[in-house]
Design a protein around this motif. Structure first.
Motif, PDB file in Angstrom:
ATOM      1  N   THR A 233       0.845  -1.231   0.069  1.00  0.00           N
ATOM      2  CA  THR A 233      -0.058   0.010  -0.027  1.00  0.00           C
ATOM      3  C   THR A 233       0.957   1.329   0.139  1.00  0.00           C
ATOM      4  OG1 THR A 233      -0.113   0.108   2.421  1.00  0.00           O
ATOM      5  CG2 THR A 233      -2.086  -1.010   1.154  1.00  0.00           C
ATOM      6  N   HIS A 234       2.065   1.284   0.551  1.00  0.00           N
ATOM      7  CA  HIS A 234       2.866   2.421   0.713  1.00  0.00           C
ATOM      8  C   HIS A 234       3.647   2.703  -0.656  1.00  0.00           C
ATOM      9  CE1 HIS A 234       2.425   1.422   5.045  1.00  0.00           C
ATOM     10  NE2 HIS A 234       2.480   2.657   5.078  1.00  0.00           N
ATOM     11  N   LYS A 235       4.040   1.639  -1.346  1.00  0.00           N
ATOM     12  CA  LYS A 235       4.703   1.877  -2.571  1.00  0.00           C
ATOM     13  C   LYS A 235       4.459   0.565  -3.538  1.00  0.00           C
ATOM     14  CE  LYS A 235       9.168   2.299  -4.662  1.00  0.00           C
ATOM     15  NZ  LYS A 235      10.620   2.404  -4.793  1.00  0.00           N
ATOM     16  N   GLU A 236       3.968   0.782  -4.713  1.00  0.00           N
ATOM     17  CA  GLU A 236       3.592  -0.179  -5.694  1.00  0.00           C
ATOM     18  C   GLU A 236       4.648  -1.163  -5.775  1.00  0.00           C
ATOM     19  OE1 GLU A 236       1.081  -2.721  -7.207  1.00  0.00           O
ATOM     20  OE2 GLU A 236       0.407  -0.704  -6.584  1.00  0.00           O
ATOM     21  N   GLY A 237       4.396  -2.610  -5.539  1.00  0.00           N
ATOM     22  CA  GLY A 237       5.421  -3.344  -5.811  1.00  0.00           C
ATOM     23  C   GLY A 237       6.673  -3.566  -4.688  1.00  0.00           C
ATOM     24  N   GLY A 238       6.325  -2.686  -3.578  1.00  0.00           N
ATOM     25  CA  GLY A 238       7.265  -2.596  -2.412  1.00  0.00           C
ATOM     26  C   GLY A 238       6.488  -3.352  -1.476  1.00  0.00           C
ATOM     27  N   TRP A 239       6.740  -4.666  -1.430  1.00  0.00           N
ATOM     28  CA  TRP A 239       6.000  -5.477  -0.479  1.00  0.00           C
ATOM     29  C   TRP A 239       6.693  -5.262   0.689  1.00  0.00           C
ATOM     30  CZ3 TRP A 239       1.507  -6.775  -1.772  1.00  0.00           C
ATOM     31  CH2 TRP A 239       1.011  -7.130  -2.896  1.00  0.00           C
ATOM     32  N   MET A 240       5.813  -5.069   1.905  1.00  0.00           N
ATOM     33  CA  MET A 240       6.264  -4.832   3.428  1.00  0.00           C
ATOM     34  C   MET A 240       5.459  -5.406   4.096  1.00  0.00           C
ATOM     35  SD  MET A 240       6.849  -0.691   3.273  1.00  0.00           S
ATOM     36  CE  MET A 240       6.754  -0.496   5.054  1.00  0.00           C
ATOM     37  N   TRP A 241       5.891  -6.219   5.431  1.00  0.00           N
ATOM     38  CA  TRP A 241       5.044  -6.818   6.371  1.00  0.00           C
ATOM     39  C   TRP A 241       4.823  -5.548   7.364  1.00  0.00           C
ATOM     40  CZ3 TRP A 241       3.532 -11.340   5.813  1.00  0.00           C
ATOM     41  CH2 TRP A 241       4.296 -12.259   5.194  1.00  0.00           C
ATOM     42  N   SER A 242       3.577  -5.524   8.110  1.00  0.00           N
ATOM     43  CA  SER A 242       2.860  -4.598   8.820  1.00  0.00           C
ATOM     44  C   SER A 242       3.638  -4.402   9.914  1.00  0.00           C
ATOM     45  CB  SER A 242       1.303  -4.737   8.918  1.00  0.00           C
ATOM     46  OG  SER A 242       1.522  -6.085   9.636  1.00  0.00           O
ATOM     47  N   ASP A 243       4.375  -5.350  10.582  1.00  0.00           N
ATOM     48  CA  ASP A 243       5.264  -5.071  11.647  1.00  0.00           C
ATOM     49  C   ASP A 243       6.734  -4.542  11.388  1.00  0.00           C
ATOM     50  OD1 ASP A 243       6.761  -7.090  10.580  1.00  0.00           O
ATOM     51  OD2 ASP A 243       6.114  -8.683  12.094  1.00  0.00           O
ATOM     52  N   GLY A 244       6.872  -4.435  10.150  1.00  0.00           N
ATOM     53  CA  GLY A 244       8.152  -3.599   9.807  1.00  0.00           C
ATOM     54  C   GLY A 244       9.390  -4.688   9.596  1.00  0.00           C
ATOM     55  N   CYS A 245       9.279  -6.008   9.722  1.00  0.00           N
ATOM     56  CA  CYS A 245      10.409  -6.741   9.429  1.00  0.00           C
ATOM     57  C   CYS A 245      10.380  -7.182   7.829  1.00  0.00           C
ATOM     58  CB  CYS A 245       9.816  -8.335  10.144  1.00  0.00           C
ATOM     59  SG  CYS A 245      10.026  -8.260  11.800  1.00  0.00           S
ATOM     60  N   ALA A 246      11.753  -7.540   7.364  1.00  0.00           N
ATOM     61  CA  ALA A 246      11.856  -7.509   6.147  1.00  0.00           C
ATOM     62  C   ALA A 246      11.291  -8.830   5.800  1.00  0.00           C
ATOM     63  CB  ALA A 246      13.607  -7.906   5.945  1.00  0.00           C
ATOM     64  N   VAL A 247      10.862  -8.654   4.421  1.00  0.00           N
ATOM     65  CA  VAL A 247      10.240  -9.724   3.539  1.00  0.00           C
ATOM     66  C   VAL A 247      11.445 -10.611   3.240  1.00  0.00           C
ATOM     67  CG1 VAL A 247       8.823 -10.465   1.496  1.00  0.00           C
ATOM     68  CG2 VAL A 247       8.466  -8.081   2.945  1.00  0.00           C
ATOM     69  N   ASP A 248      11.700 -11.821   4.101  1.00  0.00           N
ATOM     70  CA  ASP A 248      12.616 -12.743   3.737  1.00  0.00           C
ATOM     71  C   ASP A 248      12.254 -14.107   3.331  1.00  0.00           C
ATOM     72  OD1 ASP A 248      11.493 -13.267   6.224  1.00  0.00           O
ATOM     73  OD2 ASP A 248      13.165 -13.204   7.413  1.00  0.00           O
ATOM     74  N   PHE A 249      10.934 -14.335   3.171  1.00  0.00           N
ATOM     75  CA  PHE A 249      10.145 -15.321   2.845  1.00  0.00           C
ATOM     76  C   PHE A 249       8.862 -15.022   2.107  1.00  0.00           C
ATOM     77  CE2 PHE A 249       6.987 -18.602   3.597  1.00  0.00           C
ATOM     78  CZ  PHE A 249       7.405 -19.906   2.916  1.00  0.00           C
ATOM     79  N   VAL A 250       8.639 -15.705   0.862  1.00  0.00           N
ATOM     80  CA  VAL A 250       7.282 -15.393   0.402  1.00  0.00           C
ATOM     81  C   VAL A 250       6.712 -16.902  -0.160  1.00  0.00           C
ATOM     82  CG1 VAL A 250       7.724 -13.098  -0.501  1.00  0.00           C
ATOM     83  CG2 VAL A 250       8.323 -15.084  -1.993  1.00  0.00           C
ATOM     84  N   PHE A 251       5.466 -16.998  -0.276  1.00  0.00           N
ATOM     85  CA  PHE A 251       4.707 -18.274  -0.522  1.00  0.00           C
ATOM     86  C   PHE A 251       3.654 -17.807  -1.649  1.00  0.00           C
ATOM     87  CE2 PHE A 251       2.673 -22.145   0.207  1.00  0.00           C
ATOM     88  CZ  PHE A 251       3.541 -22.921   0.060  1.00  0.00           C
ATOM     89  N   TRP A 252       4.042 -17.133  -2.716  1.00  0.00           N
ATOM     90  CA  TRP A 252       3.105 -16.756  -3.684  1.00  0.00           C
ATOM     91  C   TRP A 252       2.532 -17.934  -4.554  1.00  0.00           C
ATOM     92  CZ3 TRP A 252       1.345 -11.914  -3.078  1.00  0.00           C
ATOM     93  CH2 TRP A 252       2.270 -10.893  -2.715  1.00  0.00           C
ATOM     94  N   ASP A 253       1.224 -17.577  -4.870  1.00  0.00           N
ATOM     95  CA  ASP A 253       0.389 -18.683  -5.781  1.00  0.00           C
ATOM     96  C   ASP A 253       1.105 -18.273  -7.315  1.00  0.00           C
ATOM     97  OD1 ASP A 253      -1.147 -21.075  -6.752  1.00  0.00           O
ATOM     98  OD2 ASP A 253      -2.932 -19.890  -6.140  1.00  0.00           O
ATOM     99  N   ALA A 254       0.613 -19.225  -8.009  1.00  0.00           N
ATOM    100  CA  ALA A 254       1.153 -19.143  -9.519  1.00  0.00           C
ATOM    101  C   ALA A 254       0.591 -17.770 -10.169  1.00  0.00           C
ATOM    102  CB  ALA A 254       0.894 -20.311 -10.481  1.00  0.00           C
ATOM    103  N   GLN A 255       1.720 -16.948 -10.813  1.00  0.00           N
ATOM    104  CA  GLN A 255       1.377 -15.934 -11.363  1.00  0.00           C
ATOM    105  C   GLN A 255       0.805 -14.830 -10.233  1.00  0.00           C
ATOM    106  OE1 GLN A 255      -0.972 -17.840 -13.788  1.00  0.00           O
ATOM    107  NE2 GLN A 255       0.951 -18.635 -14.491  1.00  0.00           N
TER     108      GLN A 255
END
Length: 162
Positions: free
Chosen positions: A98-120
């Motif tokens: 929400t803060h920056k398009e494509g800039g994924w952030m956790w609401s607690d401020g921690c770094a995004v060090d793991f993702v589990f996106w579905d296909a596409q």
């Protein structure tokens, strides 16, 4: 009243079904209705809320929407959700851009060090999908979606970021 408390108690201690393995939820040192995993407390919130209201609710509980940092933590969160929602419906987690398009952030401020996106995913369909829920698709992975939709959520106690 006794029957309700008895049945509710059974639900809190129930083991969750999983195709991979069963995980028993434990309270540990967490408050009532919260469950422990790796020295952190987690709570499933069944109330349907949009992403921002879900985050505000978690903050009122001295927590944030859950940030997930490993496959093991993802499996625990999935097990927690399944314990209360056997339909495995969509559930808000704390990831957004929400803060920056494509800039994924956790609401607690921690770094995004793991993702589990579905296909596409994330696909930011129509540039409106800024918040993330899990249990999407056949593989029950993450999906970006419009923040205004209402889903249950998972809160997690604050932690020192990994």
């Amino acid at each position: 009243m006794f029957l309700f408390l008895f049945l509710f108690g059974l639900a809190l201690g129930a083991e969750s079904p999983s195709s991979d393995h069963e995980m028993k939820l434990q309270r540990g040192n967490c408050p009532p209705f919260w469950f422990t995993f790796n020295n952190r407390c987690y709570k499933y919130v069944s109330t349907l809320m949009n992403w921002a209201d879900a985050e505000l609710y978690c903050v009122s509980e001295k927590a944030n929407l859950v940030s997930i940092h490993s496959q093991e933590e993802h499996d625990f969160v999935k097990s927690l959700i399944n314990n209360f929602d056997h339909a495995e419906g969509f559930t808000w987690i704390g990831l957004s851009d929400t803060h920056k398009e494509g800039g994924w952030m956790w609401s607690d401020g921690c770094a995004v060090d793991f993702v589990f996106w579905d296909a596409q995913q994330p696909n930011d369909e129509g540039e409106k999908e800024n918040c993330v829920h899990n249990n999407h698709g056949e593989d029950r992975k993450w999906n970006d979606f419009e923040c205004s939709f209402t889903y249950p959520s998972v809160c997690a106690s604050r932690m020192l970021c990994p």
